[in-house]
Motif scaffolding. Structure first.
Motif, PDB file in Angstrom:
ATOM      1  N   VAL A 195       0.837  -1.204   0.000  1.00  0.00           N
ATOM      2  CA  VAL A 195       0.000   0.000   0.000  1.00  0.00           C
ATOM      3  C   VAL A 195       0.870   1.251   0.000  1.00  0.00           C
ATOM      4  CG1 VAL A 195      -1.688   1.307   1.344  1.00  0.00           C
ATOM      5  CG2 VAL A 195      -1.943  -1.159   1.105  1.00  0.00           C
ATOM      6  N   LEU A 196       1.923   1.259   0.806  1.00  0.00           N
ATOM      7  CA  LEU A 196       2.832   2.399   0.851  1.00  0.00           C
ATOM      8  C   LEU A 196       3.478   2.644  -0.507  1.00  0.00           C
ATOM      9  CD1 LEU A 196       4.466   1.860   4.332  1.00  0.00           C
ATOM     10  CD2 LEU A 196       3.847   4.108   3.464  1.00  0.00           C
ATOM     11  N   ARG A 197       3.891   1.594  -1.170  1.00  0.00           N
ATOM     12  CA  ARG A 197       4.586   1.745  -2.443  1.00  0.00           C
ATOM     13  C   ARG A 197       3.622   2.113  -3.573  1.00  0.00           C
ATOM     14  NH1 ARG A 197       9.684  -2.518  -1.960  1.00  0.00           N
ATOM     15  NH2 ARG A 197      10.552  -1.448  -0.153  1.00  0.00           N
ATOM     16  N   ARG A 198       2.374   1.661  -3.484  1.00  0.00           N
ATOM     17  CA  ARG A 198       1.370   2.109  -4.455  1.00  0.00           C
ATOM     18  C   ARG A 198       1.167   3.617  -4.315  1.00  0.00           C
ATOM     19  NH1 ARG A 198      -3.658   0.958  -4.998  1.00  0.00           N
ATOM     20  NH2 ARG A 198      -3.811   0.205  -7.124  1.00  0.00           N
ATOM     21  N   MET A 199       1.121   4.080  -3.070  1.00  0.00           N
ATOM     22  CA  MET A 199       0.943   5.509  -2.838  1.00  0.00           C
ATOM     23  C   MET A 199       2.134   6.300  -3.387  1.00  0.00           C
ATOM     24  SD  MET A 199       0.480   7.544   0.786  1.00  0.00           S
ATOM     25  CE  MET A 199       2.232   7.373   1.179  1.00  0.00           C
TER      26      MET A 199
END
Length: 874
Positions: free
Chosen positions: A299-303
């Protein structure tokens, strides 16, 4: 109506109708069958299964939830999100369909003021009863009632409670899509706002369905779906829980929401994902390569990637999380408390990913632009392994370009066999669980009396064969027990259970299902249900466990005191011989920090303060500042342990009566066990005394070897170290002299074409020198090369008779290449090496061919330089 008012209106409505208001549970569930709290009913699953007694027959809650089932869709619509709040009312064997339906309609239309003419209802195609209630009791027109299939049968997962459901849909109007209701109309027009699940069945691992002990109600009204209707805005991203985060995303990206579809998608993802990140980290999830931490990392890397697509080249997490805290901190004060910690975790992960994002994205873009219909598993693995791209992110990016990913090839490249899906529970385990439930239903919960008793008389209520060959191992159940069942990191007690006909050595104590204590024991003789038994805990072992457990609480307090309130327990082991404590922190503790932690714990131990245990409501405990963590299960009434001046925690384990009984506390080690998670191991009581005694004995041995008094050991070591350094300098000086002498002798052979050495060629020395290591040969060759009239040297030899060392040092700018010369020579002795054009080294494993290798080197030099050379040396 704003979000706070909606929450209060919902829970207030049901509280006025005899529902107990239950606070939101963590996003990290106690149920091992799900990774996150994915629905409002997850914390109540044991009540639906009748495995535990609910705090009330009717409850209502606003439960925070997280799921990634539709993560690829998030942002592309105005109704999907990963983090959401579920408004729910629940009945555990109390009311059922009639009342649940009537309450839902009353709340939505009369309290929230939603126009009933814009509501549609769906039921499962088999549920004629629910359809009749909606039509005849609530007076929903038949044309707004639709029967659907599997989408109207709710399941928590492959196993667990399930049942048909009935859903309420709000019609946003023709400007949002085609008509025809939920069955035929556009999904952006007909938005599901409430799901009433009629919990009737339990799905077993073999796929069969059995009736639940009691028919129950599980409802969920999505706050993010309901809020736009009561706020009078167009979508969830315009409501007071998300609009401020959208504004922060606009500010961070320098873009305007509503100007462009692609930009809107990215801004929605930033807003949604930052909320999810804030709540996940606050609940104790940290980025890692597996489990929940892997999902958070994704999720962090998608953001971060979406921010990069908007042209942002620096971390955005801090700005977005601040907006989340501002929007939701009044409802969830833990966000305010944890803001600095959340920002630190998210920013470090974001910075780490941004360092490789451009390189990995460029590589992926190049491959996707090749025209291939499928991305190879090797490329997906390289992106994952080198650039930190979760394979799901690679798949998502590839899909945007119409390219699939060879996931099977990716799995092979990973060379792992672990499955990412849950393993089904075996039939044997299921059968054993049923036996445990039968014991619990027949005899009731086991009474634990071990807080005050180590020995007591109890009645044997059941004995189950453990099914192990070779020894008589059984599981014994008592009506009351002094044995503590393994829980919250504390190991289970051991000891002895004896009756008039037999005895049992208790190997371990566990709680296989809530409320039941199981004593796994080796039998000697016969122990039968109905007998009176004497149950005796191993008192010395329990005392040691108590010391470890109370010290763990002090350690937790001391770590927070020294490092900050972001420190959170991530796991623990409380055993008689040691304690282990895992905690959230991003870097290793330095020596001074460890010493201070140890000092603080021992100061509390020396205070001798009493350890106080009290029971109170969960709300009272939290108001008193008691720390609660996701590793333990807490009910409405909790046990609070106060150890020393400041440590206050919720805990069900056993503890010393006063801190002085811990004896002493020594940290054994501090290590990393994963990204942002550290581990401290320590000993107490007799273990710490033994460790100190061993250290003193070692010190005595060192002092004896140094022939020095113990209190002068450091000075003696310093003297020894200085002597060692002096001898090394002398040895180095002698080595340098020898090297200089060797170099001088070899350089002199340049004027003697073939002399007694292997030979020289146009100012280049080729020689053999044994019993010198590679470093010495390198220094000699370089010294020869630096001598007037010399163009360089090639020297070989064997340092120990078993290995080969080869060195070539050739003058730069002469057209010669030392790395090429040394490579061909090394192949002769079965080795290899390399270097630069002016200096190269190699090794080998065939000392018998050193002379041959040097001759090959000579021929290679002749070949490169075009010189004819002379006769071969002998």
């Amino acid at each position: 109506m704003r979000s706070t008012e909606l929450r209060e209106a919902f829970t207030g409505f049901f509280a006025a109708r005899d529902h107990l208001v239950v606070p939101s549970a963590s996003l990290i569930p106690h149920d091992a069958s799900v990774m996150f709290t994915i629905a409002g009913m997850v914390p109540f699953k044991p009540y639906f299964l009748d495995a535990e007694r609910p705090p009330a027959p009717r409850v209502t809650t606003v439960q925070r939830c997280f799921r990634t089932l539709d993560i690829e869709v998030v942002g592309t619509t105005e109704r999907h999100c990963t983090f959401f709040e579920m408004l729910g009312n629940f009945s555990f064997g109390d009311y059922f369909k009639q009342e649940a339906i009537s309450l839902a309609w009353e709340l939505v239309t009369e309290v929230l003021g939603v126009d009933g003419d814009r509501l549609w209802v769906t039921v499962h195609h088999s549920d004629a009863e629910a359809e009749e209630i909606w039509r005849d009791s609530v007076n929903v027109p038949p044309h707004r009632l639709q029967r659907l299939g599997e989408e109207n049968y709710w399941r928590m997962g492959d196993v667990g409670p399930c049942g048909p459901c009935s859903e309420l849909y709000f019609d946003r109007g023709p400007e949002h899509g085609a008509g025809g209701g939920p069955e035929h109309g556009g999904p952006e027009r007909f938005v599901e706002i409430w799901n009433l699940v009629f919990m009737e069945m339990d799905a077993l691992p073999d796929g069969s369905l059995v009736e639940l002990p009691r028919k129950s109600i599980d409802t969920g009204a999505g706050l993010e779906r309901m809020l736009p209707i009561v706020e009078g805005v167009s979508s969830m991203f315009d409501t007071d829980v998300l609009a401020p985060v959208i504004a922060a995303a606009e500010d961070a990206a320098g873009q305007r929401y509503g100007a462009d579809h692609g930009t809107d998608v990215a801004l929605r993802i930033l807003a949604d994902h930052s909320r999810a990140i804030a709540f996940l980290v606050s609940d104790g999830v940290l980025p890692s390569n597996e489990g929940r931490g892997y999902v958070l990392r994704r999720v962090l890397r998608r953001m971060a990637r979406r921010a990069s697509q908007l042209g942002v080249r620096k971390p955005v997490a801090a700005r977005l999380i601040a907006a989340v805290v501002e929007a939701m901190g009044s409802t969830y004060p833990q966000l305010v408390r944890d803001e600095d910690f959340i920002v630190g975790v998210a920013t470090r992960e974001e910075e780490r990913f941004l360092r490789t994002l451009d390189i990995g994205a460029a590589m992926l873009s190049e491959v996707l632009g090749s025209g291939e219909a499928e991305l190879s598993g090797d490329v997906a693995f390289r992106l994952h392994d080198t650039y930190g791209f979760p394979v799901e992110l690679t798949t998502e990016i590839a899909a945007e370009h119409g390219v699939s990913v060879d996931l099977e090839g990716f799995r092979k490249s990973m060379e792992v066999q672990r499955s990412l899906s849950r393993s089904a529970v075996g039939a044997g385990a299921s059968s054993r669980t049923e036996q445990y439930r039968e014991v619990l239903e027949q005899f009731g919960a086991t009474v634990f009396a071990g807080y005050s008793e180590d020995v007591l008389e109890a009645r044997v209520v059941a004995v189950l064969d453990n099914g192990q060959a070779g020894e008589r191992v059984a599981e014994i159940f008592l009506d009351v027990t002094p044995f503590y069942a393994e829980s919250g990191g504390q190991v289970g007690d051991t000891g002895r259970i004896s009756t008039s006909t037999g005895a049992a050595t208790v190997l371990d104590t566990t709680s296989p299902i809530a409320g039941l204590v199981c004593h796994r024991a080796v039998l000697d003789g016969e122990i039968s249900p109905g007998q009176i038994a004497t149950a005796s805990v191993d008192a010395s072992r329990r005392a040691a466990i108590r010391r470890s457990h109370s010290a763990t609480h002090l350690l937790h307090w001391a770590l927070r005191k020294v490092l900050g309130d972001h420190v959170r327990q991530q796991g623990s082991l409380v055993a008689p011989d040691r304690l282990r404590f895992d905690f959230s922190h991003s870097e290793a503790l330095d020596h001074d920090q460890l010493v201070e932690v140890e000092r603080l714990v021992n100061m509390e131990v020396l205070s001798g303060a009493e350890v106080e245990t009290t029971t109170m409501s969960r709300e009272e405990a939290e108001s008193a500042g008691a720390l609660a963590f996701f590793g333990d299960r807490y009910g409405a009434v909790v046990r609070v342990v106060r150890a020393g001046s400041e440590s206050v925690e919720l805990c069900g384990g056993t503890h010393v009566a006063s801190l002085g009984l811990i004896g002493s506390f020594i940290v054994v080690s501090e290590t990393s066990i994963g990204s942002n998670v550290r581990r401290i191991e320590a000993v107490t009581g007799l273990g710490s005394l033994a460790m100190a005694r061993e250290a003193l004995d070692d010190l005595d041995e060192v002092a004896g070897a140094l022939k020095s008094p113990v209190d002068d050991v450091l000075k003696a070591l310093e003297r020894l170290a200085e002597r060692h350094r002096r001898l090394e300098r002398e040895l180095r000086s002698l080595q340098q002299a020898r090297i200089a002498d060797e170099a001088s002798q070899l350089a002199a052979t340049v004027s003697q074409p073939y002399g007694s050495e292997l030979g020289a060629l146009a100012g280049i020395v080729i020689a053999r020198r044994d019993r010198l290591d590679t470093d010495a040969l390198r220094e000699i060759a370089v010294a020869v090369r630096g001598t007037a009239g010399c163009r360089g040297a090639v020297i070989g030899g064997t340092p120990d008779g078993g290995r080969v060392a080869l060195v070539a040092a050739l003058a730069p700018g002469e057209g010669l290449d030392a790395s090429k010369v040394i490579s061909v020579a090394a192949r002769v002795v079965g080795g290899g090496g390399g270097g630069t054009a002016d200096l190269a080294v190699a090794g080998g494993k065939d000392p018998g061919r050193i002379d041959e290798a040097l001759e090959v080197a000579r021929q290679e030099i002749m070949k490169i330089s075009g010189e004819s050379g002379g006769d071969r040396p002998s």
